[in-house]
Design a protein around this motif. Structure first.
Motif, PDB file in Angstrom:
ATOM      1  N   ALA A   1      40.494  40.277  36.072  1.00  0.00           N
ATOM      2  CA  ALA A   1      39.231  39.647  36.453  1.00  0.00           C
ATOM      3  C   ALA A   1      39.030  39.693  37.968  1.00  0.00           C
ATOM      4  CB  ALA A   1      39.198  38.211  35.948  1.00  0.00           C
ATOM      5  N   LEU A   2      40.090  39.428  38.734  1.00  0.00           N
ATOM      6  CA  LEU A   2      39.980  39.495  40.191  1.00  0.00           C
ATOM      7  C   LEU A   2      39.740  40.922  40.664  1.00  0.00           C
ATOM      8  CD1 LEU A   2      42.774  36.993  41.284  1.00  0.00           C
ATOM      9  CD2 LEU A   2      40.294  36.626  41.206  1.00  0.00           C
ATOM     10  N   THR A   3      40.328  41.886  39.988  1.00  0.00           N
ATOM     11  CA  THR A   3      40.055  43.289  40.320  1.00  0.00           C
ATOM     12  C   THR A   3      38.582  43.611  40.119  1.00  0.00           C
ATOM     13  OG1 THR A   3      42.301  43.924  39.689  1.00  0.00           O
ATOM     14  CG2 THR A   3      40.654  45.668  39.782  1.00  0.00           C
ATOM     15  N   ASN A   4      38.000  43.102  39.037  1.00  0.00           N
ATOM     16  CA  ASN A   4      36.576  43.328  38.780  1.00  0.00           C
ATOM     17  C   ASN A   4      35.710  42.639  39.836  1.00  0.00           C
ATOM     18  OD1 ASN A   4      37.081  44.896  36.539  1.00  0.00           O
ATOM     19  ND2 ASN A   4      36.913  43.184  35.094  1.00  0.00           N
ATOM     20  N   VAL A   5      36.133  41.457  40.292  1.00  0.00           N
ATOM     21  CA  VAL A   5      35.386  40.774  41.363  1.00  0.00           C
ATOM     22  C   VAL A   5      35.371  41.635  42.614  1.00  0.00           C
ATOM     23  CG1 VAL A   5      35.382  38.773  42.893  1.00  0.00           C
ATOM     24  CG2 VAL A   5      35.808  38.470  40.459  1.00  0.00           C
ATOM     25  N   ALA A   6      36.526  42.205  42.948  1.00  0.00           N
ATOM     26  CA  ALA A   6      36.603  43.040  44.145  1.00  0.00           C
ATOM     27  C   ALA A   6      35.760  44.304  43.996  1.00  0.00           C
ATOM     28  CB  ALA A   6      38.052  43.403  44.440  1.00  0.00           C
ATOM     29  N   ARG A   7      35.682  44.842  42.791  1.00  0.00           N
ATOM     30  CA  ARG A   7      34.957  46.095  42.591  1.00  0.00           C
ATOM     31  C   ARG A   7      33.458  45.893  42.423  1.00  0.00           C
ATOM     32  NH1 ARG A   7      38.808  49.110  38.064  1.00  0.00           N
ATOM     33  NH2 ARG A   7      40.536  49.643  39.465  1.00  0.00           N
ATOM     34  N   HIS A   8      33.095  44.904  41.606  1.00  0.00           N
ATOM     35  CA  HIS A   8      31.700  44.813  41.164  1.00  0.00           C
ATOM     36  C   HIS A   8      30.959  43.587  41.693  1.00  0.00           C
ATOM     37  CE1 HIS A   8      32.973  47.971  38.487  1.00  0.00           C
ATOM     38  NE2 HIS A   8      33.816  47.168  37.853  1.00  0.00           N
ATOM     39  N   ALA A   9      31.642  42.587  42.236  1.00  0.00           N
ATOM     40  CA  ALA A   9      30.972  41.358  42.666  1.00  0.00           C
ATOM     41  C   ALA A   9      30.986  41.185  44.179  1.00  0.00           C
ATOM     42  CB  ALA A   9      31.634  40.148  41.998  1.00  0.00           C
ATOM     43  N   ASP A  10      31.291  42.262  44.909  1.00  0.00           N
ATOM     44  CA  ASP A  10      31.235  42.246  46.371  1.00  0.00           C
ATOM     45  C   ASP A  10      32.107  41.137  46.952  1.00  0.00           C
ATOM     46  OD1 ASP A  10      30.470  43.205  48.826  1.00  0.00           O
ATOM     47  OD2 ASP A  10      28.636  41.990  48.928  1.00  0.00           O
ATOM     48  N   ARG A  11      33.309  40.927  46.327  1.00  0.00           N
ATOM     49  CA  ARG A  11      34.278  39.941  46.806  1.00  0.00           C
ATOM     50  C   ARG A  11      33.660  38.543  46.933  1.00  0.00           C
ATOM     51  NH1 ARG A  11      35.401  44.702  49.435  1.00  0.00           N
ATOM     52  NH2 ARG A  11      37.556  45.468  49.269  1.00  0.00           N
ATOM     53  N   ALA A  12      32.885  38.177  45.931  1.00  0.00           N
ATOM     54  CA  ALA A  12      32.178  36.900  45.966  1.00  0.00           C
ATOM     55  C   ALA A  12      33.153  35.736  45.797  1.00  0.00           C
ATOM     56  CB  ALA A  12      31.124  36.860  44.867  1.00  0.00           C
ATOM     57  N   ARG A  13      32.655  34.536  46.120  1.00  0.00           N
ATOM     58  CA  ARG A  13      33.462  33.335  45.941  1.00  0.00           C
ATOM     59  C   ARG A  13      33.837  33.185  44.474  1.00  0.00           C
ATOM     60  NH1 ARG A  13      31.699  28.047  45.175  1.00  0.00           N
ATOM     61  NH2 ARG A  13      29.553  28.748  45.597  1.00  0.00           N
ATOM     62  N   THR A  14      35.117  32.928  44.226  1.00  0.00           N
ATOM     63  CA  THR A  14      35.641  32.957  42.850  1.00  0.00           C
ATOM     64  C   THR A  14      36.535  31.745  42.620  1.00  0.00           C
ATOM     65  OG1 THR A  14      35.601  35.377  42.883  1.00  0.00           O
ATOM     66  CG2 THR A  14      36.917  34.325  41.149  1.00  0.00           C
ATOM     67  N   THR A  15      36.488  31.264  41.372  1.00  0.00           N
ATOM     68  CA  THR A  15      37.344  30.147  40.973  1.00  0.00           C
ATOM     69  C   THR A  15      38.149  30.549  39.748  1.00  0.00           C
ATOM     70  OG1 THR A  15      35.745  28.538  41.791  1.00  0.00           O
ATOM     71  CG2 THR A  15      37.418  27.738  40.249  1.00  0.00           C
ATOM     72  N   VAL A  16      39.460  30.313  39.811  1.00  0.00           N
ATOM     73  CA  VAL A  16      40.356  30.545  38.670  1.00  0.00           C
ATOM     74  C   VAL A  16      40.815  29.181  38.166  1.00  0.00           C
ATOM     75  CG1 VAL A  16      42.559  31.509  37.902  1.00  0.00           C
ATOM     76  CG2 VAL A  16      41.125  32.786  39.500  1.00  0.00           C
ATOM     77  N   ARG A  17      40.645  28.947  36.875  1.00  0.00           N
ATOM     78  CA  ARG A  17      41.058  27.671  36.275  1.00  0.00           C
ATOM     79  C   ARG A  17      42.045  27.951  35.145  1.00  0.00           C
ATOM     80  NH1 ARG A  17      35.520  26.908  37.204  1.00  0.00           N
ATOM     81  NH2 ARG A  17      35.062  25.184  38.670  1.00  0.00           N
ATOM     82  N   LEU A  18      43.141  27.220  35.198  1.00  0.00           N
ATOM     83  CA  LEU A  18      44.140  27.276  34.132  1.00  0.00           C
ATOM     84  C   LEU A  18      44.220  25.888  33.516  1.00  0.00           C
ATOM     85  CD1 LEU A  18      46.961  29.239  35.994  1.00  0.00           C
ATOM     86  CD2 LEU A  18      45.204  30.189  34.493  1.00  0.00           C
ATOM     87  N   ALA A  19      43.913  25.785  32.230  1.00  0.00           N
ATOM     88  CA  ALA A  19      43.912  24.486  31.542  1.00  0.00           C
ATOM     89  C   ALA A  19      44.969  24.510  30.446  1.00  0.00           C
ATOM     90  CB  ALA A  19      42.532  24.191  30.953  1.00  0.00           C
ATOM     91  N   TYR A  20      46.035  23.704  30.638  1.00  0.00           N
ATOM     92  CA  TYR A  20      47.098  23.606  29.650  1.00  0.00           C
ATOM     93  C   TYR A  20      46.715  22.549  28.611  1.00  0.00           C
ATOM     94  CZ  TYR A  20      50.226  26.290  32.680  1.00  0.00           C
ATOM     95  OH  TYR A  20      50.810  27.274  33.430  1.00  0.00           O
ATOM     96  N   GLY A  21      46.462  22.978  27.396  1.00  0.00           N
ATOM     97  CA  GLY A  21      46.175  22.059  26.317  1.00  0.00           C
ATOM     98  C   GLY A  21      47.386  21.854  25.433  1.00  0.00           C
ATOM     99  N   ARG A  22      47.217  21.028  24.413  1.00  0.00           N
ATOM    100  CA  ARG A  22      48.343  20.757  23.516  1.00  0.00           C
ATOM    101  C   ARG A  22      48.680  21.966  22.660  1.00  0.00           C
ATOM    102  NH1 ARG A  22      49.052  18.855  18.373  1.00  0.00           N
ATOM    103  NH2 ARG A  22      46.804  18.771  18.050  1.00  0.00           N
ATOM    104  N   THR A  23      47.658  22.716  22.255  1.00  0.00           N
ATOM    105  CA  THR A  23      47.891  23.852  21.355  1.00  0.00           C
ATOM    106  C   THR A  23      47.397  25.167  21.923  1.00  0.00           C
ATOM    107  OG1 THR A  23      45.792  23.443  20.205  1.00  0.00           O
ATOM    108  CG2 THR A  23      47.777  22.370  19.327  1.00  0.00           C
ATOM    109  N   SER A  24      46.834  25.150  23.141  1.00  0.00           N
ATOM    110  CA  SER A  24      46.293  26.392  23.682  1.00  0.00           C
ATOM    111  C   SER A  24      46.281  26.348  25.201  1.00  0.00           C
ATOM    112  CB  SER A  24      44.871  26.639  23.156  1.00  0.00           C
ATOM    113  OG  SER A  24      43.993  25.635  23.623  1.00  0.00           O
ATOM    114  N   LEU A  25      46.188  27.532  25.778  1.00  0.00           N
ATOM    115  CA  LEU A  25      46.018  27.694  27.215  1.00  0.00           C
ATOM    116  C   LEU A  25      44.661  28.349  27.448  1.00  0.00           C
ATOM    117  CD1 LEU A  25      47.146  27.771  30.181  1.00  0.00           C
ATOM    118  CD2 LEU A  25      47.905  30.101  29.644  1.00  0.00           C
ATOM    119  N   THR A  26      43.840  27.739  28.292  1.00  0.00           N
ATOM    120  CA  THR A  26      42.522  28.290  28.599  1.00  0.00           C
ATOM    121  C   THR A  26      42.541  28.867  30.006  1.00  0.00           C
ATOM    122  OG1 THR A  26      41.448  26.661  27.176  1.00  0.00           O
ATOM    123  CG2 THR A  26      40.065  27.806  28.762  1.00  0.00           C
ATOM    124  N   VAL A  27      42.155  30.127  30.121  1.00  0.00           N
ATOM    125  CA  VAL A  27      42.108  30.832  31.398  1.00  0.00           C
ATOM    126  C   VAL A  27      40.650  31.206  31.663  1.00  0.00           C
ATOM    127  CG1 VAL A  27      42.921  32.816  32.711  1.00  0.00           C
ATOM    128  CG2 VAL A  27      44.415  31.762  31.009  1.00  0.00           C
TER     129      VAL A  27
END
Length: 378
Positions: free
Chosen positions: A294-320
């Motif tokens: 995803a960060l590679t795509n930001v660098a290629r196609h989104a002109d290095r725009a401001r980006t947020t990465v969120r990692l959410a640890y749940g009880r039964t799943s991980l959300t990225v």
């Protein structure tokens, strides 16, 4: 003989033994009402057949003795030999042919001796005995045929299992050969190209420092990224050659990945919610690769725009989730390239879900939900 007979087979054998006992008792009642001793001998000789799988020789001996005793006691017709015929058949099927022959001979001799004096004529007794002899031969032959048939079925099943195992081994061998071929191709082509990029970037950095001029951050990012690409490519080649998963490509390196992205000019923020804990290795690797792509795509196609990465640890799943504020327009058409296709394949292999689309306020987002199995499993 097998001592572990399943319940269904036991019930079927018991039902057949009861049916034989009922048939013989019915025949005895039609000929003449049997007394208590006769009923006991018929019941014991017939019901013993229920255990023919566990102890075929013992059942053969008990059945023959009981029905021979009943023959000597009541002088019945040929139907009294029916339980013994069944016992001879099961003995032959179990591989005790000699025991079956001996039991049949003993019963025929006893039957002839008991009836020779009670029958109206010797000729009728001889005819009955010869008829029973034919039936005993049939019982022994059918038992042997049944045994050979079961052996044939077992042999066929073993051949099928061996063929399946051979197919699996062939498939694994071909997969290994294909991995080696891919490893060779990557080594011969991609490794060389990345090495050239790394070398040229290093020379450019060295010359800039030698001249006393500032080194462009983008040039340093290229040097760092090419070095990281070489390390990951070597790890990938090792995996392809040995089929062993290499550590070090999981979320434990997310900070290092974020630093490289910032060095490339991306204003990046990383947030983690929930209780961080060890993840299954395949989920850990998939999450890292999703963020990386995803960060590679930001660098290629989104002109290095401001980006947020969120990692959410749940009880039964991980959300990225990775969201950028690039120039992408809401509702725009998305053409999945190799990067998004690879993400989707990784997530699908883990029975997860992946959403990738333009954001309502502009830009683009990638959101993957990865189910968690027992932590620490590979």
């Amino acid at each position: 003989m097998r001592g572990n007979i399943d319940r269904r087979t036991r019930l079927l054998d018991t039902a057949l033994a009861v049916a034989i006992a009922a048939a013989v008792l019915a025949a005895a009642c039609v000929a003449a009402t049997p007394d208590a001793l006769g009923l006991t001998l018929i019941a014991a000789g017939s019901l013993a057949l229920a255990e023919h799988r566990r102890a075929p020789r013992a059942v053969l001996a008990v059945t023959t003795a009981c029905m021979l005793g009943y023959t000597a006691h009541a002088h019945p017709g040929s139907w009294a030999a029916f339980p013994v015929l069944a016992a001879v058949h099961t003995a032959a099927r179990s591989g005790h042919r000699g025991w079956g022959v001996a039991a049949g001979a003993v019963f025929l001799c006893g039957y002839f001796t008991a009836l020779i004096g009670a029958a109206p004529g010797a000729q009728e007794t001889v005819e009955r005995t010869l008829l029973l002899l034919g039936w005993f031969l049939c019982a022994g032959v059918t038992g042997l045929v049944d045994r050979n048939w079961q052996a044939y079925l077992h042999q066929t099943e073993q051949r099928a299992l061996e063929a399946e195992r051979t197919r699996d081994e062939t498939a694994l061998r071909r997969a290994g050969e294909e991995r080696l071929r891919i490893a060779r191709e990557l080594h011969d082509s991609l490794t060389h190209s990345i090495s050239i990029v790394k070398l040229q970037a290093g020379v450019a950095v060295h010359l800039a420092r030698k001249r006393g001029t500032g080194v462009d951050p983008a040039l340093l990012a290229i040097q760092e990224a090419s070095g990281e690409a070489m390390r990951e490519l070597r790890a990938t080649l090792e995996v392809l050659r040995t089929d062993v998963v290499e550590p070090g490509t999981g979320l434990d390196r997310i900070d290092e990945l974020a630093e490289r992205a910032r060095a490339a000019g991306i204003a990046l923020a990383v947030t983690v919610t929930g209780v961080e804990r060890p993840l299954p290795s395949d989920v850990d690797r998939a999450a890292y690769r999703i963020v990386q792509e995803a960060l590679t795509n930001v660098a290629r196609h989104a002109d290095r725009a401001r980006t947020t990465v969120r990692l959410a640890y749940g009880r039964t799943s991980l959300t990225v989730s990775v969201e950028d504020h690039g120039p992408g327009a809401p509702g725009g058409f998305v053409t999945e390239g190799t990067g998004l296709t690879g993400m989707r394949e990784r997530v699908t292999a883990l029975d997860g879900t992946l959403d990738a689309a333009p954001r309502a306020g502009g830009g683009f987002f990638v959101r993957a939900e990865l189910p968690l199995r027992t932590a620490g499993t590979a």
